[in-house]
Design a protein around this motif. Structure first.
Motif, PDB file in Angstrom:
ATOM      1  N   VAL A  27       0.842  -1.203   0.000  1.00 13.41           N
ATOM      2  CA  VAL A  27       0.000   0.000   0.000  1.00 13.41           C
ATOM      3  C   VAL A  27       0.877   1.252   0.000  1.00 13.41           C
ATOM      4  CG1 VAL A  27      -1.728   1.303   1.296  1.00 13.41           C
ATOM      5  CG2 VAL A  27      -1.926  -1.173   1.106  1.00 13.41           C
ATOM      6  N   ASN A  28       1.955   1.240   0.769  1.00 17.29           N
ATOM      7  CA  ASN A  28       2.851   2.383   0.786  1.00 17.29           C
ATOM      8  C   ASN A  28       3.554   2.580  -0.554  1.00 17.29           C
ATOM      9  OD1 ASN A  28       3.347   3.994   3.437  1.00 17.29           O
ATOM     10  ND2 ASN A  28       2.787   1.919   4.042  1.00 17.29           N
ATOM     11  N   GLY A  29       3.896   1.485  -1.210  1.00 19.33           N
ATOM     12  CA  GLY A  29       4.484   1.599  -2.545  1.00 19.33           C
ATOM     13  C   GLY A  29       3.517   2.216  -3.536  1.00 19.33           C
ATOM     14  N   VAL A  30       2.262   1.796  -3.455  1.00 23.04           N
ATOM     15  CA  VAL A  30       1.232   2.357  -4.337  1.00 23.04           C
ATOM     16  C   VAL A  30       1.031   3.841  -4.034  1.00 23.04           C
ATOM     17  CG1 VAL A  30      -1.257   2.300  -4.872  1.00 23.04           C
ATOM     18  CG2 VAL A  30       0.061   0.164  -4.747  1.00 23.04           C
ATOM     19  N   TRP A  31       0.948   4.194  -2.748  1.00 25.66           N
ATOM     20  CA  TRP A  31       0.745   5.589  -2.369  1.00 25.66           C
ATOM     21  C   TRP A  31       1.924   6.453  -2.816  1.00 25.66           C
ATOM     22  CZ3 TRP A  31      -3.000   8.639  -1.792  1.00 25.66           C
ATOM     23  CH2 TRP A  31      -2.868   9.860  -1.145  1.00 25.66           C
ATOM     24  N   SER A  32       3.131   5.934  -2.677  1.00 26.96           N
ATOM     25  CA  SER A  32       4.314   6.653  -3.128  1.00 26.96           C
ATOM     26  C   SER A  32       4.253   6.890  -4.637  1.00 26.96           C
ATOM     27  CB  SER A  32       5.582   5.875  -2.762  1.00 26.96           C
ATOM     28  OG  SER A  32       6.730   6.555  -3.206  1.00 26.96           O
ATOM     29  N   ALA A  33       3.920   5.852  -5.386  1.00 24.24           N
ATOM     30  CA  ALA A  33       3.843   5.978  -6.846  1.00 24.24           C
ATOM     31  C   ALA A  33       2.768   6.973  -7.268  1.00 24.24           C
ATOM     32  CB  ALA A  33       3.564   4.607  -7.469  1.00 24.24           C
ATOM     33  N   LEU A  34       1.635   6.967  -6.571  1.00 24.01           N
ATOM     34  CA  LEU A  34       0.573   7.937  -6.888  1.00 24.01           C
ATOM     35  C   LEU A  34       1.044   9.367  -6.631  1.00 24.01           C
ATOM     36  CD1 LEU A  34      -2.547   6.089  -5.418  1.00 24.01           C
ATOM     37  CD2 LEU A  34      -2.062   6.542  -7.836  1.00 24.01           C
ATOM     38  N   ASN A  35       1.780   9.578  -5.536  1.00 21.04           N
ATOM     39  CA  ASN A  35       2.300  10.903  -5.232  1.00 21.04           C
ATOM     40  C   ASN A  35       3.302  11.364  -6.281  1.00 21.04           C
ATOM     41  OD1 ASN A  35       1.663  12.261  -2.372  1.00 21.04           O
ATOM     42  ND2 ASN A  35       1.382  10.055  -2.231  1.00 21.04           N
ATOM     43  N   VAL A  36       4.199  10.469  -6.677  1.00 15.27           N
ATOM     44  CA  VAL A  36       5.185  10.822  -7.711  1.00 15.27           C
ATOM     45  C   VAL A  36       4.486  11.125  -9.029  1.00 15.27           C
ATOM     46  CG1 VAL A  36       7.095   9.957  -9.126  1.00 15.27           C
ATOM     47  CG2 VAL A  36       7.134   9.623  -6.652  1.00 15.27           C
ATOM     48  N   ALA A  37       3.543  10.281  -9.419  1.00 15.47           N
ATOM     49  CA  ALA A  37       2.829  10.494 -10.687  1.00 15.47           C
ATOM     50  C   ALA A  37       2.090  11.828 -10.691  1.00 15.47           C
ATOM     51  CB  ALA A  37       1.865   9.343 -10.940  1.00 15.47           C
ATOM     52  N   ALA A  38       1.403  12.133  -9.604  1.00 20.80           N
ATOM     53  CA  ALA A  38       0.676  13.404  -9.524  1.00 20.80           C
ATOM     54  C   ALA A  38       1.644  14.575  -9.527  1.00 20.80           C
ATOM     55  CB  ALA A  38      -0.202  13.432  -8.280  1.00 20.80           C
ATOM     56  N   GLY A  39       2.753  14.457  -8.791  1.00 25.05           N
ATOM     57  CA  GLY A  39       3.746  15.527  -8.747  1.00 25.05           C
ATOM     58  C   GLY A  39       4.376  15.780 -10.104  1.00 25.05           C
ATOM     59  N   VAL A  40       4.757  14.719 -10.787  1.00 23.02           N
ATOM     60  CA  VAL A  40       5.353  14.868 -12.118  1.00 23.02           C
ATOM     61  C   VAL A  40       4.317  15.427 -13.096  1.00 23.02           C
ATOM     62  CG1 VAL A  40       6.317  13.596 -14.086  1.00 23.02           C
ATOM     63  CG2 VAL A  40       7.156  13.154 -11.772  1.00 23.02           C
ATOM     64  N   GLY A  41       3.082  14.958 -12.988  1.00 23.76           N
ATOM     65  CA  GLY A  41       2.022  15.493 -13.838  1.00 23.76           C
ATOM     66  C   GLY A  41       1.840  16.993 -13.655  1.00 23.76           C
ATOM     67  N   LEU A  42       1.868  17.440 -12.406  1.00 21.78           N
ATOM     68  CA  LEU A  42       1.759  18.877 -12.149  1.00 21.78           C
ATOM     69  C   LEU A  42       2.950  19.646 -12.706  1.00 21.78           C
ATOM     70  CD1 LEU A  42       0.339  18.929  -8.518  1.00 21.78           C
ATOM     71  CD2 LEU A  42      -0.754  19.876 -10.568  1.00 21.78           C
ATOM     72  N   LEU A  43       4.147  19.065 -12.603  1.00 25.34           N
ATOM     73  CA  LEU A  43       5.331  19.740 -13.147  1.00 25.34           C
ATOM     74  C   LEU A  43       5.260  19.854 -14.666  1.00 25.34           C
ATOM     75  CD1 LEU A  43       8.193  18.226 -10.986  1.00 25.34           C
ATOM     76  CD2 LEU A  43       7.262  20.549 -10.876  1.00 25.34           C
ATOM     77  N   VAL A  44       4.824  18.793 -15.304  1.00 20.75           N
ATOM     78  CA  VAL A  44       4.688  18.825 -16.765  1.00 20.75           C
ATOM     79  C   VAL A  44       3.640  19.865 -17.159  1.00 20.75           C
ATOM     80  CG1 VAL A  44       3.900  17.490 -18.769  1.00 20.75           C
ATOM     81  CG2 VAL A  44       5.496  16.471 -17.118  1.00 20.75           C
ATOM     82  N   TRP A  45       2.524  19.861 -16.446  1.00 14.54           N
ATOM     83  CA  TRP A  45       1.473  20.834 -16.745  1.00 14.54           C
ATOM     84  C   TRP A  45       1.966  22.260 -16.511  1.00 14.54           C
ATOM     85  CZ3 TRP A  45      -1.021  24.352 -13.534  1.00 14.54           C
ATOM     86  CH2 TRP A  45      -2.107  25.013 -14.110  1.00 14.54           C
ATOM     87  N   SER A  46       2.691  22.481 -15.401  1.00 12.69           N
ATOM     88  CA  SER A  46       3.142  23.841 -15.092  1.00 12.69           C
ATOM     89  C   SER A  46       4.185  24.328 -16.081  1.00 12.69           C
ATOM     90  CB  SER A  46       3.671  23.937 -13.658  1.00 12.69           C
ATOM     91  OG  SER A  46       4.917  23.303 -13.532  1.00 12.69           O
ATOM     92  N   ALA A  47       4.958  23.406 -16.684  1.00 19.46           N
ATOM     93  CA  ALA A  47       5.956  23.819 -17.681  1.00 19.46           C
ATOM     94  C   ALA A  47       5.258  24.371 -18.919  1.00 19.46           C
ATOM     95  CB  ALA A  47       6.849  22.642 -18.043  1.00 19.46           C
ATOM     96  N   GLY A  48       4.145  23.783 -19.280  1.00 22.00           N
ATOM     97  CA  GLY A  48       3.272  24.274 -20.338  1.00 22.00           C
ATOM     98  C   GLY A  48       3.931  24.980 -21.501  1.00 22.00           C
ATOM     99  N   GLY A  49       4.958  24.402 -22.080  1.00 20.74           N
ATOM    100  CA  GLY A  49       5.583  25.000 -23.246  1.00 20.74           C
ATOM    101  C   GLY A  49       6.583  26.099 -22.935  1.00 20.74           C
TER     102      GLY A  49
END
Length: 100
Positions: free
Chosen positions: A44-66
């Motif tokens: 469960v902790n591995g899954v939670w960690s992966a979800l946090n990383v995925a969401a964090g990276v997604g936000l970084l990609v979105w914030s870079a926005g070109g």
């Protein structure tokens, strides 16, 4: 405040939160998660960690926005998010230990 700064700050929080859960998963211990409560095991902790990383990276990609490949004030916001999470965790564990 610029949306990309807010997204970078939130990404810093999420990615900082991933580290203790990843460490818990690797070491086979139990640690509180919103997914399974106080007795969340390594999987469960591995899954939670992966979800946090995925969401964090997604936000970084979105914030870079070109904006290109260079960091600007978003890097500062990301770092402040990291520090804010660490300070909150240290204070909350000192006042009301949840993971002992």
């Amino acid at each position: 405040m610029d949306r990309s700064r807010v997204a970078s700050f939130a990404a810093g929080l999420l990615i900082a939160n991933a580290a203790p859960h990843l460490a818990t998963a690797v070491t086979g211990r139990r640690h509180l998660t919103p997914l399974a409560g106080r007795n969340s095991g390594p999987v469960v902790n591995g899954v939670w960690s992966a979800l946090n990383v995925a969401a964090g990276v997604g936000l970084l990609v979105w914030s870079a926005g070109g904006k290109g490949s260079r960091w600007d004030a978003d890097l500062v916001a990301f770092g402040i998010g990291h520090v804010a999470f660490a300070a909150w965790m240290a204070a909350s564990e000192a006042v009301a230990p949840m993971n002992h």
